[in-house]
Design a protein around this motif. Sequence first.
Motif: not given
Length: 120
Positions: A96-97, A114, A91, A89, A117
């Motif tokens: 915005e992840s 995601s 970040v 993943r 978040e």
Amino acid sequence: MVQLSIKDVEARLGEVKCAICKGNRFGIDSRTVAKGDGDWKAICLDCHYIFPVYTDMEFYLQTQPDIPYILKGIACQSCRHRGVSLDFRAVISVRESVYFVTCGECQVKFPEQSFLESFE
Ligand SMILES: [Zn+2]
Ligand SMILES: [Zn+2]
């Protein structure tokens, strides 16, 4: 668990946009890879913006018990099958992840915003 290569991660980051300049060419700082803790740094090749990429998903899944349920609900963009595995993943900004996942059915790889978040 599949061992990620720097090349793979760089190529897949190209599917998302830089938070600052909206470019999509990224490099991985190999010094952060050499540390071996799975916390990598990605650098935008256009504006040199740096953001973290986390590749130790085994640890992440252990500490975030909700994530396996969320992964089961993500639909593949290609075959619409629900259920993906998490590869790594990124970040990209505070808001915005992105999860980089692989479909359990057709093995297509794609990025998924995601939503954890994004609700903060
Ligand atoms: Zn940039
Ligand atoms: Zn699929």
